[in-house]
Scaffold this motif. Sequence first.
Motif, mmCIF file in Angstrom:
data_model
loop_
_atom_site.group_PDB
_atom_site.id
_atom_site.type_symbol
_atom_site.label_atom_id
_atom_site.label_comp_id
_atom_site.label_asym_id
_atom_site.label_seq_id
_atom_site.Cartn_x
_atom_site.Cartn_y
_atom_site.Cartn_z
ATOM 1 N N GLN A 1 0.806 3.724 -2.860
ATOM 2 C CA GLN A 1 0.203 5.340 -2.565
ATOM 3 C C GLN A 1 1.402 6.207 -3.087
ATOM 4 N N SER B 1 -5.248 3.428 -2.220
ATOM 5 C CA SER B 1 -4.551 3.092 -3.109
ATOM 6 C C SER B 1 -4.784 3.301 -4.705
ATOM 7 N N VAL C 1 0.839 -1.217 -0.022
ATOM 8 C CA VAL C 1 0.215 0.102 -0.034
ATOM 9 C C VAL C 1 1.018 1.429 -0.033
#
Length: 404
Positions: free
Chosen positions: A232, A296, A228
């Motif tokens: 991100q 995300s 993640v």
Amino acid sequence: MSRFLRPLTRAVTYTRWLHLLIGAAIPLMISFIYPGLSDPAFADWMLIALQPIPLVAAVALLPSIRRAEGLQARLMLFPGQHARVPGADEDPGVSVAPSASWRDRGRTAVWLVLRLEAGAAAAFCTVQLLGTMLALLGSVTEPGEDPGVLFPVPAASWTNALLAPLPLLALLALAVVAGRLMATAARRLLGPSPKERLAALEERTEQLLERNRIARELHDSIGHALTVAVVQAGAARAAADPEFTDRALGAIEETGRAALEDLERVLRVLREDGQSASRRPTLADAGQLLDSARASGAKVDVEVTGPLERVPGPVSREAYRMLQEALTNVLRHSGPVPVQVRLAVDAAALEIGVRNPLPTGEEATGRGGSGLRGIRERATLLGGRAATGPRDGEWQVHVQLPLG
């Protein structure tokens, strides 16, 4: 030569000999009562060695005797962990549990009789060999009186001083050989019973299963958090939007905090410090997991059928980890793509389905890595089944877990 002299430099050689001599204490005390030690004949020596056998055999019926003998054998017949000798750190293979069956009592009785007879023989040989050595030293200058030993002493001569070390060397060699034989006998007679071996094997198996579960927990939790964070960070850099960057940083912070909590809980279990571990996430916490995937960039559609609260705790916890690994696998290999998640609960089973488009330009093998293998292992341990792989242009994860 050093190979033969090395045992003489080890403390365990002499503690083993002392262990043998202690075994002669009982026949020696009984011999004071009968037949006495004043000029005993050969038949008297045999009686001294044999008459305590019924007593020690009866004592062996007490369950605690096996524990006492096991502790004494571990202490005196085997080198401790502080001893700088090969194999000192290994388990000596001697049980310290009380007798749990008549077979254990019988083995303990044989051990006590063996220790009794070996101790009497060791004490007899010690007295005879030391007496012979002193008699040889005493006959160097003048003939002495009958020393009362079985071995004949030559006439008075200075050459007897050269023969005096031979009985001592024979006693040392006897101590080394007899000590090793007693250690071997202790492993055979005081070693774990089949029931104890089975219990130890089951305990070892439970430890390995627990370690395997902890490894999967760390893989799923930390792997999800890192995936993640990477997705991100990449999306925030590409978007160059302050508002999106703030949301991405918030998602990274939340996911990282959850991963740290999982790591702390696992470390508590590994330390075994008696503290209660924090609650493991269940399907009731799946909302945070889905929000993390959405943050995300993935478009996650969820279909829930049936009450998730009916799912038993162990199944719900493992199902959460399976769903986490499936979403992590999507983000890692496909990026922010549309994802279809289905959770269905009926009277008999829980079904988990995760689908996403296959990444373009890549050929899916269907084998997957350790994460997908962990999904299948978790399902098997719970009596269910899991299927992962490409189908109809999508990557699909389907898991079915019984609720019973």
